[in-house]
Design a protein around this motif. Structure first.
Motif, PDB file in Angstrom:
ATOM      1  N   ARG A 167       0.828  -1.203   0.000  1.00 37.72           N
ATOM      2  CA  ARG A 167       0.000   0.000   0.000  1.00 37.72           C
ATOM      3  C   ARG A 167       0.872   1.266   0.000  1.00 37.72           C
ATOM      4  NH1 ARG A 167      -1.775   3.687   3.420  1.00 37.72           N
ATOM      5  NH2 ARG A 167      -0.656   2.743   5.165  1.00 37.72           N
ATOM      6  N   ILE A 223      -4.059  -2.563  -7.592  1.00 33.06           N
ATOM      7  CA  ILE A 223      -3.642  -1.226  -8.015  1.00 33.06           C
ATOM      8  C   ILE A 223      -4.372  -0.900  -9.310  1.00 33.06           C
ATOM      9  CG2 ILE A 223      -1.722   0.159  -8.891  1.00 33.06           C
ATOM     10  CD1 ILE A 223       0.141  -1.278  -7.092  1.00 33.06           C
ATOM     11  N   THR A 273      -5.522   2.542  -5.289  1.00 33.81           N
ATOM     12  CA  THR A 273      -5.095   1.266  -4.735  1.00 33.81           C
ATOM     13  C   THR A 273      -6.032   0.888  -3.604  1.00 33.81           C
ATOM     14  OG1 THR A 273      -3.233   0.039  -3.762  1.00 33.81           O
ATOM     15  CG2 THR A 273      -3.511   2.310  -3.062  1.00 33.81           C
ATOM     16  N   ALA A 316       2.499   1.687  -3.389  1.00 32.07           N
ATOM     17  CA  ALA A 316       1.536   2.133  -4.390  1.00 32.07           C
ATOM     18  C   ALA A 316       1.251   3.618  -4.243  1.00 32.07           C
ATOM     19  CB  ALA A 316       0.249   1.329  -4.271  1.00 32.07           C
TER      20      ALA A 316
END
Length: 392
Positions: free
Chosen positions: A66, A101, A86, A69
């Motif tokens: 996370r 994503i 995301t 992204a």
């Protein structure tokens, strides 16, 4: 989760409360699958990368994914595939979460397809064209390196060409997230990447920086110029050995139309010691622009190699394997082995830890081993594109 499973399991599924509707499977590899999708809120096509279920089971990895992204989403550049969103989607059947994503959908084709077309017609890509594409890839890397993001998987399969021939680099940060996430693979010190394009330090399982990407760019440029790879072998580990111990051939020894200045550019990019490579993507891009003037415009490659050809990178995918100098790890033979380079004092140690005149002892993992040399525990995912684009 298999590629077939990814296609059957997720096609037609909706994510983010129904906002994204997954459609055709664009590509699948060992780490992720990519689907064409429809964004019902903004009424547009997007590409959605979904991480395989086994990688999404661990909270620490999902958190790393996370954060990566989010960082990649801040990369805004003409030559970078944009990241829009995301998230994680619960999987009701087994309780796991599926990280995803949402990316820009690029209408075009992979650089791999463009290269294959040039190989079929000319034997390789014209030098000026290869340098222009390489410079655009380096322009994208400039931006990511400024933000501390090392791509780790630069290769023709991760570069797209739009219908207007604009270069688009994709998968920024994803390989880095894989490497940094505390997963069952990385807990055991495994190397994640595409063996044919790994830098020596990456193959050794050591920390990498921006100069590792420049080595991979050098491998890619060599392939564009010659239609073949400088290093290849029958297993990922044997290829990794070659990156650490073998010297690459000179591009002009395969393609007579490559000028000496381009040979020198490739040679510098492929130095074993990162300190001897270009210091930055900007510096390498500037050199590409400078030597482009030495290449004859539209010159037809003259492929003169008559010996055994290293296979092109068509169809290669990422692999997971032990670092080549991991004590006690699996062994593999390395043809034409040269003594590993040792960094000068103060530069962080050498690759393999031996000086220029001291060969490694037979018991050391860097020493060539007799017999076929196995690599138990290998996982070589099936090949396939990773990024948000459809060929054609």
């Amino acid at each position: 989760m298999s590629q077939d499973g990814a296609q059957g399991r997720y096609e037609g599924r909706s994510l983010a409360g129904g906002r994204y509707q997954l459609r055709d499977l664009l590509g699948a590899g060992g780490m992720a699958s990519v689907h064409l999708a429809y964004d019902s809120v903004l009424d547009r096509q997007v590409a959605i990368k979904t991480l395989h279920t086994e990688l999404g089971r661990e909270q620490s990895f999902r958190e790393r994914f996370r954060r990566e992204a989010q960082a990649v989403a801040k990369l805004s550049h003409t030559n970078i595939v944009s990241v829009f969103d995301t998230g994680e989607e619960p999987l009701a059947d087994d309780g796991a979460a599926m990280p995803y994503i949402v990316m820009e959908y690029v209408e075009g084709r992979p650089l791999r397809s463009v290269l294959d077309e040039d190989i079929a017609g000319l034997g390789a890509m014209p030098t000026e064209k290869a340098l222009k594409i390489t410079a655009d890839v380096l322009a994208a890397l400039e931006i990511s390196h400024e933000m501390g993001l090392v791509h780790r998987d630069i290769k023709p399969g991760n570069v797209m060409m739009t219908k207007r021939n604009v270069v688009k680099v994709m998968d920024f940060g994803i390989a880095r997230a894989m490497q940094s996430g505390v997963t069952s693979m990385t807990q055991t010190g495994m190397v994640v990447g595409t063996p044919q394009y790994l830098s020596p330090e990456q193959a050794l399982g050591r920390n990498v920086d921006a100069r590792s990407d420049l080595y991979s760019v050098g491998i890619m440029l060599f392939e564009l110029l010659t239609g073949q790879l400088p290093f290849d072998a029958d297993s990922p580990l044997a290829i990794a050995y070659a990156h650490v111990q073998e010297e690459p051939p000179v591009p002009s020894s395969i393609n007579r139309s490559v000028p000496p200045a381009v040979d020198a550019l490739v040679a510098r990019a492929l130095k074993k010691n990162p300190n001897e490579r270009f210091p930055s993507a900007e510096a390498m891009r500037d050199e590409c622009a400078r030597v482009a003037g030495t290449a004859q415009s539209g010159a037809t490659p003259l492929i003169i190699s008559e010996g055994p050809r290293a296979r092109s990178g068509a169809g290669v995918g990422s692999a997971v394997f032990p670092p080549v100098d991991q004590p006690g790890g699996p062994q593999a033979p390395a043809p034409n082995v040269h003594t590993p380079y040792q960094s000068p004092a103060g530069t962080g140690g050498g690759f393999g830890g031996f000086g220029p005149s001291t060969p490694p002892p037979p018991s050391h993992p860097m020493a060539p081993q007799p017999g076929p040399g196995g690599a138990p525990g290998f996982h070589t995912p099936a090949p396939g594109p990773y990024g948000g684009a459809r060929a054609g």
